[in-house]
Design a protein around this motif. Structure first.
Motif, PDB file in Angstrom:
ATOM      1  N   UNK A 192      14.134   2.605   2.613  1.00  0.00           N
ATOM      2  CA  UNK A 192      13.957   3.732   1.707  1.00  0.00           C
ATOM      3  C   UNK A 192      13.369   3.252   0.378  1.00  0.00           C
ATOM      4  N   UNK A 193      12.348   3.929  -0.133  1.00  0.00           N
ATOM      5  CA  UNK A 193      11.685   3.464  -1.366  1.00  0.00           C
ATOM      6  C   UNK A 193      12.583   3.445  -2.591  1.00  0.00           C
ATOM      7  N   UNK A 194      13.673   4.198  -2.587  1.00  0.00           N
ATOM      8  CA  UNK A 194      14.575   4.090  -3.738  1.00  0.00           C
ATOM      9  C   UNK A 194      15.190   2.695  -3.792  1.00  0.00           C
ATOM     10  N   UNK A 195      15.298   2.029  -2.631  1.00  0.00           N
ATOM     11  CA  UNK A 195      15.891   0.696  -2.565  1.00  0.00           C
ATOM     12  C   UNK A 195      14.895  -0.395  -2.957  1.00  0.00           C
ATOM     13  N   UNK A 252       0.829  -1.206   0.000  1.00  0.00           N
ATOM     14  CA  UNK A 252       0.000   0.000   0.000  1.00  0.00           C
ATOM     15  C   UNK A 252       0.865   1.258   0.000  1.00  0.00           C
ATOM     16  N   UNK A 253       2.025   1.191   0.624  1.00  0.00           N
ATOM     17  CA  UNK A 253       2.959   2.310   0.575  1.00  0.00           C
ATOM     18  C   UNK A 253       3.406   2.551  -0.860  1.00  0.00           C
ATOM     19  N   UNK A 254       3.643   1.474  -1.603  1.00  0.00           N
ATOM     20  CA  UNK A 254       4.005   1.609  -3.020  1.00  0.00           C
ATOM     21  C   UNK A 254       2.914   2.337  -3.783  1.00  0.00           C
ATOM     22  N   UNK A 255       1.657   2.003  -3.508  1.00  0.00           N
ATOM     23  CA  UNK A 255       0.544   2.664  -4.184  1.00  0.00           C
ATOM     24  C   UNK A 255       0.510   4.157  -3.871  1.00  0.00           C
ATOM     25  N   UNK A 256       0.725   4.502  -2.599  1.00  0.00           N
ATOM     26  CA  UNK A 256       0.724   5.909  -2.191  1.00  0.00           C
ATOM     27  C   UNK A 256       1.851   6.676  -2.877  1.00  0.00           C
ATOM     28  N   UNK A 257       3.049   6.118  -2.852  1.00  0.00           N
ATOM     29  CA  UNK A 257       4.202   6.803  -3.442  1.00  0.00           C
ATOM     30  C   UNK A 257       4.066   6.954  -4.953  1.00  0.00           C
ATOM     31  N   UNK A 258       3.695   5.873  -5.629  1.00  0.00           N
ATOM     32  CA  UNK A 258       3.566   5.936  -7.082  1.00  0.00           C
ATOM     33  C   UNK A 258       2.433   6.871  -7.487  1.00  0.00           C
TER      34      UNK A 258
END
Length: 261
Positions: free
Chosen positions: A217-220, A76-82
């Motif tokens: 970190x989302x870049x990772x 869900x964090x991926x969805x928010x960030x993207x």
């Protein structure tokens, strides 16, 4: 590095990198609970598009807006960030380090939105920054809405369900726009992700296993596999003794920080 060949964040989103395939792109699992959620590229693109619509149409946010993400690595964090990046919004991350909360980026300026995990809102109450739009996430395995929404927040799952999964039509994100609240641009984040793919020699079509507790970190865990054209297995509460068994079960080619599985 030739920056003309380096992918930038908008190019990794629903406009290209997430579209057109039902192959697994992001698999989230939790060794402590047994939870496992698998999202195809098109499914994650749909979540990102609905989130972008929520922010753009529902909150009136876009390029020049700033938001904070107080969430652990999660699908869900991926969805928010993207979704935020699809809308051109600069994001400030806050990671949960062992010594407490470690802010990443500049959070001193005003924020337009905040996304926070429901289980951590109580302990983070004094640390959650003010913003006109606040969303709580329960991070339930089945993506269910919250049974009880904290005062001053809206339920992300309930709100995002109001929107379609077609990307809203608004001005495209520019490479030079700020992707994070500290001013790092979309092109610069893309460059960092591209550099990490080269460092670990991650190749298109490979499957990367990431320890969610070690690489927050989302870049990772998010941008790097997208930049490589790879899929990712994001594992929370990873049992070190079962690392190789987990990698084998998920068909992982590489483990971040370890090399080939």
């Amino acid at each position: 590095m030739n920056t003309t060949t380096v992918p930038h964040v908008p190019a990794l989103l629903g406009h290209g990198g997430l579209a057109g395939t039902e192959a697994p792109l992001l698999t989230y699992c939790d060794d402590a609970t047994g939870e496992r959620v698998e999202l195809s590229a098109s499914a994650l693109a749909g979540w990102a598009s609905r989130t972008a619509a929520l922010l753009h149409e529902g909150c009136g946010l876009g390029a020049g807006s700033r938001m904070a993400v107080l969430l652990p690595p999660h699908w869900q964090t991926a969805a928010v960030l993207l979704g935020a990046w699809s809308a051109g919004i600069a994001v400030s991350f806050r990671l949960a380090a062992t010594a407490g909360l470690t802010p990443v980026g500049d959070e001193t300026g005003p924020l337009d939105a905040v996304f926070a995990a429901r289980s951590r809102i109580g302990s983070w109450l004094e640390d959650v920054p003010e913003a006109p739009h606040r969303f709580a996430l329960g991070l339930a395995p089945d993506g269910a809405p919250l049974a009880e929404v904290p005062d001053g927040y809206r339920d992300f799952i309930a709100e995002v369900a109001r929107y379609t999964d077609s990307l809203p039509g608004y001005a495209p994100v520019r490479r030079t726009d700020a992707a994070s609240a500290d001013g790092t641009t979309f092109r610069e984040w893309g460059g960092v992700a591209h550099g990490l793919t080269e460092l670990i020699d991650l190749r298109p079509g490979e499957r990367l296993l990431v320890d969610a507790g070690r690489y927050e970190h989302p870049v990772q865990w998010l941008l790097t596999p997208l930049a490589a054209g790879a899929s990712v297995v994001l594992c929370a509460n990873l049992d070190p003794s079962g690392l190789h068994a987990r990698a084998a079960a998920e068909g992982a080619d590489r483990v971040l920080g370890v090399g080939r599985a």
